[in-house]
Design a protein around this motif. Structure first.
Motif: not given
Length: 187
Positions: A74-89, A165-173
């Motif tokens: 989000e432009d104001d740093g309020g949240f970020s949306v991330v996809a985490l991809v997990w291979l087996p193990g 994952h939706v985080y209440g932080a700016d993960l781009s920063r």
């Protein structure tokens, strides 16, 4: 954290744009972190498992470690949306977070172990104790807010697992949602 990170996705699907809009509305209410996480979870749940949520590139894993795709910040740093991809193990180290988080399993199954930090006492150092082991199949949504958010996550299955994952932080920063890493109690 030992994940590989991709920059903000070059393509946003229509469904992802709708999810971001719904998250934006929930976050704009300005509620406490635990309530915000709950409201975001309600919005996230209806998109999990949808074929049109992520592009093929956003579903790509990394053979060396789980992969983090930053889908939106989000432009104001309020949240970020991330996809985490997990291979087996693949797994995270034991960690906690800088902000509230809502997670939803989009594909596969994730395993999670939650911990509590037992304070130092009578000269003994602080230590972690496992409090709960959880299996999260596709469609599972959960949320948490610091403090008390110490956990590790892994893919114990034979198929790829993907979570949003939706985080209440700016993960781009920040680059990561992790605040601290902890030694696993069993070494």
């Amino acid at each position: 954290m030992t994940s590989s990170t991709a920059p903000v996705s070059g393509r946003t699907t229509t469904r992802l744009a709708v999810l971001v809009s719904e998250v934006r509305e929930a976050v704009a209410l300005g509620l406490p972190p635990d309530l915000t996480s709950y409201l975001v979870g309600e919005r996230l749940a209806r998109h999990l498992g949808a074929d049109d949520l992520l592009t093929a590139g956003q579903r790509a894993g990394d053979p060396a470690r789980y992969r983090q795709h930053l889908l939106h910040a989000e432009d104001d740093g309020g949240f970020s949306v991330v996809a985490l991809v997990w291979l087996p193990g693949q797994r995270t180290p034991v960690h906690d977070h800088v902000a509230w988080c809502t997670t939803g399993v989009h594909a596969g199954t994730e395993h999670e172990r939650r911990y509590r930090l037992v304070p130092s006492r009578d000269g003994d150092p602080a230590r972690l104790t496992a409090t709960e082991d959880i299996v999260n199949p596709q469609g599972t949504v959960c949320g948490f807010a610091p403090p008390g958010d110490i956990h590790e996550v892994w893919n114990a299955g034979t198929d790829v697992a993907i979570s949003l994952h939706v985080y209440g932080a700016d993960l781009s920063r920040l680059g990561t949602s992790v605040r601290r890493l902890y030694a696993r109690p069993d070494g």
